[in-house]
Design an enzyme around this catalytic site. Structure first.
Site, mmCIF file in Angstrom:
data_model
loop_
_atom_site.group_PDB
_atom_site.id
_atom_site.type_symbol
_atom_site.label_atom_id
_atom_site.label_comp_id
_atom_site.label_asym_id
_atom_site.label_seq_id
_atom_site.Cartn_x
_atom_site.Cartn_y
_atom_site.Cartn_z
ATOM 1 N N HIS A 1 0.834 -1.207 0.000
ATOM 2 C CA HIS A 1 0.000 0.000 0.000
ATOM 3 C C HIS A 1 0.866 1.253 0.000
ATOM 4 C CE1 HIS A 1 -3.351 2.663 1.449
ATOM 5 N NE2 HIS A 1 -2.338 3.269 2.059
ATOM 6 N N GLU A 2 1.904 1.265 0.824
ATOM 7 C CA GLU A 2 2.783 2.435 0.881
ATOM 8 C C GLU A 2 3.570 2.596 -0.423
ATOM 9 O OE1 GLU A 2 2.123 4.420 3.066
ATOM 10 O OE2 GLU A 2 1.007 3.069 4.379
ATOM 11 N N HIS B 1 1.409 4.367 -2.848
ATOM 12 C CA HIS B 1 1.429 5.821 -2.672
ATOM 13 C C HIS B 1 2.630 6.433 -3.395
ATOM 14 C CE1 HIS B 1 -1.917 6.785 -0.149
ATOM 15 N NE2 HIS B 1 -1.545 5.995 0.852
ATOM 16 N N GLU C 1 -6.235 7.350 -0.601
ATOM 17 C CA GLU C 1 -6.164 6.102 0.166
ATOM 18 C C GLU C 1 -6.872 4.973 -0.568
ATOM 19 O OE1 GLU C 1 -4.453 5.292 2.868
ATOM 20 O OE2 GLU C 1 -3.600 7.292 2.834
#
Length: 300
Positions: free
Chosen positions: A131-132, A135, A200
């Site tokens: 997930h990071e 980003h 997100e």
């Protein structure tokens, strides 16, 4: 694509609000001066924001000697996603959480808390790191730096209005100035938070693709939110401006997608991930084991 369109529209709204406020306070000249000041603030934020965030969070850099399992996992995920390998940091706090920062994929970092590494399974940690990385690949860290800078510049202009009164010949006069002083920063904060929530959802989607199993991320979000409600993150409490960067609100999770929430409702995120389960490739990521020659036991 819908997430990108929404982000573009919100960024445009924030820019329009900023320029409109400058024009109302000082006419064309005021708008130009405000734009130049914001450009300078954005340039400074572009080069230094990542270091500031890491410092405020109390993160410490780790490598394959100090945290071999975590670093190798991040490297495998980045390699599998065709991305540059980010720097890896660990934050000493029992609250499970993580964030990413950096101006571009070539100059990026991911940070995980010691609570995340202790309390989640290897698959769930991998999903959070994916997930990071999402980003970073989506350049969300830069987007959030720019929006935070614009929001700060709008608050600065509102303070100018308080002390200097702005253009008294414009409609509304003093009362209009007072209204701008109060409403403009609030509107900027709402737009900033809406952008954060939108990014997100997109990072959840891309992160699930990177790690290969959306259920890993759904399970991780469920656990992180449950722990975050009862465990303080002291660094985030001291510096609430960095709260929007974490995967789950470190200042204790909100129950709904409220206007003033920096994060989407976790149940909604989990539902979206569960809906992805069928289309997404299953566990295409390299083996998660710590590898030969590394110590057993804690991640970091």
């Amino acid at each position: 694509m819908g997430g990108y369109v929404k982000t573009f529209m919100l960024m445009a709204a924030l820019t329009a609000l900023f320029m409109g406020l400058g024009a109302m306070l000082g006419g064309t000249t005021g708008a130009v001066i405000a734009l130049v000041a914001a450009a300078g603030m954005n340039l400074m934020g572009y080069w230094t924001a990542d270091k500031a965030v890491l410092s405020m969070s109390g993160a410490r850099a780790v490598d394959e000697n100090s945290a071999p399992a975590l670093v190798r996992m991040v490297h495998r995920l980045a390699d599998g996603a065709g991305m540059p390998r980010p720097k890896v940091y660990v934050i000493e706090t029992d609250q499970p959480n993580a964030f990413a920062t950096g101006r571009n994929p070539e100059n990026a970092a991911v940070a995980a808390t010691t609570g995340l590494l202790r309390r989640l399974t290897e698959e769930e940690v991998a999903a959070v790191m994916a997930h990071e990385l999402a980003h970073i690949r989506n350049r969300d860290t830069l987007i959030m730096t720019v929006t935070a800078t614009f929001a700060g510049a709008i608050s600065m202009l509102a303070n100018f209005a308080l002390f200097f009164g702005g253009d008294r010949d414009r409609p509304g006069g003093l009362l209009g100035t007072l209204a701008l002083m109060i409403l403009a920063p609030m509107a900027a904060a709402l737009v900033q938070m809406a952008i954060s929530r939108s990014r997100e959802y997109e990072a959840d989607r891309v992160g699930a693709e990177i790690c290969g199993n959306p259920i890993w991320l759904a399970d991780a979000l469920r656990k992180i939110e449950a722990f975050a409600k009862g465990i303080d993150n002291n660094a985030a409490e001291r510096n609430p401006a960095i709260a929007h960067m974490f995967i789950i609100n470190p200042l204790h999770a909100h129950a709904h997608d409220a206007l003033f929430s920096t994060h989407p409702n976790t149940a909604n995120r989990i539902a979206a991930l569960e809906a992805m389960q069928a289309p997404v490739r299953q566990s295409g990521m390299p083996k998660l084991g710590r590898g030969r020659g590394t110590k057993a036991g804690p991640w970091a």
